[in-house]
Design an enzyme around this catalytic site. Structure first.
Site, PDB file in Angstrom:
ATOM      1  N   GLY A 226      -1.974 -15.524  -2.645  1.00  0.00           N
ATOM      2  CA  GLY A 226      -1.726 -14.743  -3.842  1.00  0.00           C
ATOM      3  C   GLY A 226      -2.418 -13.402  -3.817  1.00  0.00           C
TER       4      GLY A 226
ATOM      5  CB  THR B 128       3.637  -6.512   1.510  1.00  0.00           C
ATOM      6  OG1 THR B 128       2.531  -5.637   1.660  1.00  0.00           O
ATOM      7  CG2 THR B 128       3.826  -6.848   0.035  1.00  0.00           C
TER       8      THR B 128
ATOM      9  NE  ARG C  75      -7.578 -10.309   4.503  1.00  0.00           N
ATOM     10  CZ  ARG C  75      -6.895 -11.317   3.978  1.00  0.00           C
ATOM     11  NH1 ARG C  75      -6.846 -11.459   2.670  1.00  0.00           N
ATOM     12  NH2 ARG C  75      -6.252 -12.167   4.743  1.00  0.00           N
TER      13      ARG C  75
ATOM     14  CB  ALA D 202       1.410 -11.791   1.506  1.00  0.00           C
TER      15      ALA D 202
ATOM     16  CE  LYS E 264       7.127  -1.125  14.004  1.00  0.00           C
ATOM     17  NZ  LYS E 264       6.208  -1.272  15.142  1.00  0.00           N
TER      18      LYS E 264
ATOM     19  CB  SER F 163      -5.026  -8.333   2.246  1.00  0.00           C
ATOM     20  OG  SER F 163      -4.260  -9.485   2.093  1.00  0.00           O
TER      21      SER F 163
ATOM     22  CD  GLU G 143      -3.634  -6.053   8.507  1.00  0.00           C
ATOM     23  OE1 GLU G 143      -2.650  -6.433   7.830  1.00  0.00           O
ATOM     24  OE2 GLU G 143      -4.024  -6.636   9.541  1.00  0.00           O
TER      25      GLU G 143
ATOM     26  CB  ALA H  38      -0.933  -0.012   1.208  1.00  0.00           C
TER      27      ALA H  38
ATOM     28  CG  HIS I  35      -4.209 -13.900   8.453  1.00  0.00           C
ATOM     29  ND1 HIS I  35      -2.873 -14.059   8.169  1.00  0.00           N
ATOM     30  CD2 HIS I  35      -4.859 -14.004   7.256  1.00  0.00           C
ATOM     31  CE1 HIS I  35      -2.719 -14.249   6.857  1.00  0.00           C
ATOM     32  NE2 HIS I  35      -3.909 -14.196   6.285  1.00  0.00           N
TER      33      HIS I  35
ATOM     34  CD  GLU J 243      -5.651 -19.488  -3.605  1.00  0.00           C
ATOM     35  OE1 GLU J 243      -5.845 -18.668  -2.696  1.00  0.00           O
ATOM     36  OE2 GLU J 243      -4.519 -19.767  -4.035  1.00  0.00           O
TER      37      GLU J 243
ATOM     38  CG  ASP K 110       3.629   1.124  15.433  1.00  0.00           C
ATOM     39  OD1 ASP K 110       3.237   0.546  16.464  1.00  0.00           O
ATOM     40  OD2 ASP K 110       4.737   0.924  14.939  1.00  0.00           O
TER      41      ASP K 110
HETATM   42  C1  SIN Z   1      -3.360 -17.979   2.922  1.00  0.00           C
HETATM   43  O1  SIN Z   1      -2.629 -18.245   1.978  1.00  0.00           O
HETATM   44  O2  SIN Z   1      -3.946 -18.853   3.563  1.00  0.00           O
HETATM   45  C2  SIN Z   1      -3.530 -16.553   3.329  1.00  0.00           C
HETATM   46  C3  SIN Z   1      -3.996 -15.733   2.198  1.00  0.00           C
HETATM   47  C4  SIN Z   1      -4.769 -14.545   2.665  1.00  0.00           C
HETATM   48  O3  SIN Z   1      -4.987 -14.394   3.845  1.00  0.00           O
HETATM   49  O4  SIN Z   1      -5.216 -13.757   1.817  1.00  0.00           O
END
Ligand code: SIN
Length: 537
Positions: free
Chosen positions: A45, A39, A365, A42, A31, A370, A354, A12, A330, A110, A205
């Site tokens: 995808g 990110t 979500r 992650a 920081k 994200s 986020e 972001a 998460h 997915e 923060d």
């Molecule tokens: C995951 O791969 O299980 C997390 C993916 C997500 O939270 O978008």
């Protein structure tokens, strides 16, 4: 030229900076090291419509369904409609998404996505590939990225943010600068809990900075827990995609308990699986295991290289034996309330990714949305700062249910119940355990009231209702030898304590279940209605 401070080096913040580059003078601070972001971690995808077999309407519908009736349709439409262009930007920045044997982009189907639309890079290292690509692009664009610099306070004048105070953690030097705008892109607050998929820097923060500046916040009770992280120190995430490929969850006796919980078993909505795993752990006192043995050693190594390496580094062979897993904090759906252009309730302050609450994720979500959120809303915030006419109209979030730090009980106050005897002294670990036990996956009024009493006691002992930043003393420019790791930790602890109080208060105020906010004393989810929301304070 407009001068902009961007706080954070995830997708972001870097998207905001790259979109501004050349048209504004941008400084990015973080920081920690620039690669220490959510990110970067992650594994899942990035979801976007990139094939003729998919369309924006389906991505919108899937996102709204996951959001449990609480998502903001306009935000979702912006996310899904602008997704393809932002994927093109990432490719332009140098991100190499995985391709199939035929050379075409590999799009994963997915859980909870009705079409194959999830792009990956490096198998399960999508975030790392995106972060590296964007950081390289920022270097090429000549953007100043200052590492190990913490923002300690926003400077306000006449109700507008006009700059910020910083501490350079490598020298201890305090700085105070004026900026035309400050963009918070600081990520989430997984460190509120003992188990989290987030990195250690995820101490909320940005939300805390905004809260102390009196900025409106929203949906703070809505925290998403991932069902499967390794039940070992570090809580390494084991992606949902592993279950998508056929791995199953087993209880202490080896049974597949999810078969009795939901028709989709291990691929049920994320909050359902996470609560079922937590329920098993509470009942049996033993971890649940994830059984990926049917997938085979070669497939696990090729499809999930990062997870495979982490599991093996922990001394486990998941191709031969089930591995212990636990749910973990998460993603925070709540945060600094913004409009669809990142603008907050205070002019001069924007929030993206986020840390922000656009309402795009509703109460739950959708997986892989994200990273896309960071790209889409980072880009929109930059466009707003550059005066894009499309960003016209009333600036700032229009919802009526914002909450501010003033919603917290006064400290000290006779009305605040004393913490029960035996409550521990404040420490980050004690706060995390308290939040896990009472403001985590399964909540009820007595538990939340207990948590609020303990948190309020700790705040009282800290001497203030909304803990002040740790760097209040001294003059700008003066080096503070004490501004080292220990001082940063106390600053983060103050942030976590403030956020824990705000989250717990919000969770008490929402007396029925909603998506990821599950109240065992009102388990039936209800259609969100105005009387369920927090009042404006
Ligand atoms: C995951 O791969 O299980 C997390 C993916 C997500 O939270 O978008």
């Amino acid at each position: 030229m407009t001068r902009v401070l961007v706080v954070g080096t995830g997708i972001a913040g870097l998207t905001t900076a790259l979109t501004l580059a050349g048209s504004a003078q941008v400084t990015v601070v973080t920081k920690a090291a620039a690669t220490t972001s959510n990110t970067h971690r992650a594994q899942g995808g990035i979801a976007a419509v990139t094939s003729p077999e998919d369309d924006v309407a389906h991505h919108v519908a899937d996102t709204l369904t996951a959001g449990a009736g609480w998502a903001d349709r306009a935000a979702v439409e912006a996310l899904c409609a602008e997704g393809p262009a932002r994927i093109a930007d990432l490719i332009e920045a140098g991100v190499l998404f995985d391709r199939g044997d035929d050379g075409a982009p590999a799009r994963g189907l997915e859980a909870a996505h009705s079409r194959a639309r999830v792009l990956h890079a490096g198998g399960d290292a999508t975030g790392a590939a995106i972060a590296a690509g964007l950081l390289a692009a920022a270097t090429r664009a000549g953007i100043e990225v200052r590492e190990h610099v913490v923002v300690t306070e926003l400077l306000l004048e006449s109700g507008r943010v006009v700059g910020a105070e910083l501490v350079d953690l490598t020298t201890g030097r305090r700085e105070s600068h004026r900026w035309d705008a400050v963009v918070l892109a600081t990520g989430g607050a997984g460190q509120l809990y003992p188990h989290t998929s987030n990195p250690s820097v995820a101490t909320g923060d940005g939300v805390a900075l905004a809260a102390r500046a009196g900025v409106g916040l929203a949906d703070l009770e809505l925290y998403q827990f991932h069902p499967t992280t390794l039940a070992l120190p570090g809580s390494f995430l084991v992606s949902e995609a592993v279950r998508g490929e056929g791995a199953v969850l087993r209880d202490v006796t080896g049974e597949r308990f999810m078969l009795g919980v939901h028709p989709d078993a291990e691929l049920a909505p994320r909050d359902v699986v996470a609560r079922a795993v937590a329920g098993q752990m509470l009942t049996t006192g033993a971890p649940v295991t994830l059984d990926a043995t049917a997938l085979g050693e070669e497939f696990l190594r090729r499809r999930f290289p990062s997870i495979d390496a982490a599991v093996r580094a922990a001394g486990l062979d998941w191709s031969r034996e089930p591995v212990p897993v636990t749910p973990a904090a998460h993603y925070w759906m709540g945060g600094v309330a913004t409009d669809l252009w990142g603008r907050t309730t205070v002019p001069g302050l924007l929030a993206v990714g986020e840390v922000a609450c656009t309402g795009v994720h509703g109460a739950n979500r959708l997986a892989s949305n994200s990273l896309l959120e960071g790209a889409v809303f980072g880009h929109r915030a930059a466009r707003a700062l550059l005066g894009d006419p499309a960003a016209g109209g009333p600036a700032g979030p229009q919802r009526a249910d914002l909450v501010q730090v003033a919603a917290l009980p006064d400290v000290p106050a006779a009305a605040v119940p004393d913490a029960p005897a035996g409550a521990p002294a404040f420490s980050r670990a004690a706060l995390q355990e308290l939040m896990w036990a009472h403001a985590g996956l399964i909540r009820d009024e007595p538990g939340l009231a207990h948590a609020e009493a303990v948190l309020t006691r700790w705040a009282r002992e800290a001497g203030t209702a909304s803990p002040a930043p740790a760097y209040r003393t001294g003059q700008p420019g003066a080096a503070q030898p004490g501004a080292d790791r220990a001082t940063l930790t106390s600053h983060e602890d103050a942030n976590l304590l403030l956020l824990a109080r705000l989250l717990t208060r919000a969770a008490r105020a929402r007396t029925t279940s909603l998506g990821a906010h599950f109240r065992s004393d009102a388990p039936e989810s209800t259609t969100p209605s105005p009387e369920l929301v927090l009042e404006t304070h």
